[in-house]
Enzyme design. Structure first.
Site, PDB file in Angstrom:
ATOM      1  N   LEU A  57      -4.333   1.340  -0.881  1.00 22.33           N
ATOM      2  CA  LEU A  57      -4.879   2.534  -0.251  1.00 22.33           C
ATOM      3  C   LEU A  57      -3.845   3.653  -0.134  1.00 22.33           C
ATOM      4  CD1 LEU A  57      -7.005   0.878   2.596  1.00 22.33           C
ATOM      5  CD2 LEU A  57      -7.684   1.454   0.250  1.00 22.33           C
ATOM      6  N   HIS A 101      -8.037   7.730  -0.082  1.00 22.38           N
ATOM      7  CA  HIS A 101      -9.004   6.845   0.563  1.00 22.38           C
ATOM      8  C   HIS A 101      -9.251   7.263   2.018  1.00 22.38           C
ATOM      9  CE1 HIS A 101      -7.346   4.084  -2.651  1.00 22.38           C
ATOM     10  NE2 HIS A 101      -8.645   3.952  -2.840  1.00 22.38           N
ATOM     11  N   GLN A 145     -15.226  -5.446 -13.725  1.00 25.58           N
ATOM     12  CA  GLN A 145     -15.155  -4.077 -14.234  1.00 25.58           C
ATOM     13  C   GLN A 145     -13.890  -3.828 -15.053  1.00 25.58           C
ATOM     14  OE1 GLN A 145     -15.137  -2.214 -10.197  1.00 25.58           O
ATOM     15  NE2 GLN A 145     -13.544  -0.884 -11.034  1.00 25.58           N
TER      16      GLN A 145
END
Length: 279
Positions: free
Chosen positions: A33, A37, A61
Site C-alpha cells: 500500500l 491507496h 490475473q
C-alpha cells in the site's frame, strides 16, 4: 481495525452492518500500500459508514509467474498504514483457499474490453480481475467501491461488469495520485532501481509532451510516433501507446475532450502503466 482472514467471519460482520442500515465502502487492493491507496479510502468520506480494505495478490490475473512471485508483499506494514488512517474498520486478508477452493472452475469475462491495451499482451489478465472483484463484492456485501483512474482500463471493465451483471454496488472513480515529479503512484514503483526510478519520470513527461503536441495541431499519428521514439531512446520498451475514447476505449483517430492517452512501458522487467486525459 479488525484483521479478518475468512469469508465466513467477513460475512457475519458485513451482514450485521447491512441489517443496521450502515453503508459499506470497499477498496480492493493487492497490498504494498501507498498514498494512492489511501486516497481511495479517503474518497469514501461521507459516502460510507463502514470501510473494508482487502489485500489479496490474485494469482489468476498474472500471466507471468515471475511477476506474481516478485509482486511486493508486506501485510504487517500494510496493516499499520491502514490503522494510521483511523478510517478502516476491516482489513480482509484471505488466503488462496478462501478465494479459490479445490474444484473452483468459474471465470468472468468482459468481452471486448479484455483484449485491448493491457489485455493485448496479458491474455487472461482481465478475466482474473473480473472474477476476483466479483467474488470480493459478494464477500464484502459492499454498497460502494473505489477504484483509481490510474488503472483506467480496469475501471472501465469493472463498471461494465457491474452494469451487465446487475451487481448492487456503486463504482467510485478516483483520480490518479502522482509523486512530486509526476510519476503515477504504483506498488511496482518500489521495485525500480534508483537509476530506473529516475528514468521513470520521463514517462509522464513524454505523455504530457505528446498531448501538448496534439493540442497544438500535430496529428495523432505523428504525435504518438514522436513520443514512442523519445521513450525508446530513454530506455523504455513500449508495449502500447494509444489515444482512445474515454468512455468505451475505442481507438480515437482525432484528439478531443472525450479522449485519453494510454501507455504501458517497461524498464527492465518492471511494467509501468499510465494514462492522461486530452482535456
Amino acid at each position: 481495525m479488525q484483521i479478518v482472514k475468512t469469508k465466513a467471519e467477513l460475512a457475519a460482520l458485513s451482514t450485521s452492518w447491512r441489517k443496521d442500515g450502515q453503508t459499506i465502502g470497499f477498496v480492493p487492493t493487492m497490498g504494498a500500500l501507498h498514498a494512492g491507496h489511501i486516497s481511495l479510502i479517503n474518497a469514501l468520506d461521507g459516502k460510507a459508514s463502514r470501510r473494508i480494505v482487502s489485500i489479496f495478490v490474485n494469482p489468476i490475473q498474472f500471466n507471468n509467474t515471475n511477476d506474481f512471485q516478485h509482486y511486493p508483499r508486506g501485510l504487517e506494514d500494510d496493516a499499520g498504514l491502514l490503522r494510521n488512517t483511523g478510517k478502516v474498520d476491516v482489513l480482509y486478508a484471505p488466503d488462496e483457499s478462501q478465494m479459490y477452493p479445490p474444484g473452483f472452475a468459474t471465470r468472468i469475462s468482459v468481452s471486448g474490453l479484455d483484449t485491448m491495451l493491457c489485455g493485448g499482451d496479458r491474455p487472461g489478465h482481465f478475466d482474473g480481475v473480473a472474477t476476483v472483484v466479483t467474488k470480493l463484492f459478494l464477500q464484502t456485501r459492499a454498497n460502494i467501491a473505489a477504484f483509481g483512474e490510474k488503472d483506467y482500463q480496469q475501471l472501465c471493465l469493472i463498471k461494465r461488469m457491474v452494469q451487465d451483471l446487475d451487481l448492487p454496488v456503486d463504482i467510485l472513480p478516483v483520480p490518479t495520485l502522482r509523486e512530486a515529479d509526476g510519476l503515477a503512484l504504483s506498488s511496482r514503483n518500489r521495485r525500480l532501481t534508483p537509476q530506473q526510478r529516475q528514468q521513470a519520470t520521463l514517462l509522464p513527461q513524454a505523455l504530457k509532451a505528446c498531448l501538448a503536441a496534439m493540442r497544438n495541431g500535430t496529428n495523432v499519428e505523428s504525435s504518438l510516433a514522436t513520443c514512442r521514439e523519445a521513450l525508446k531512446n530513454a530506455g523504455f520498451h513500449v508495449h502500447y501507446l494509444e489515444l482512445r475514447n474515454a468512455e468505451n476505449l475505442a481507438l480515437a483517430p482525432i484528439a478531443s475532450k472525450d479522449t485519453r492517452l494510454f501507455i504501458a512501458a517497461s524498464l527492465g522487467d518492471i511494467r509501468l502503466i499510465d494514462n492522461m486525459p486530452f482535456a
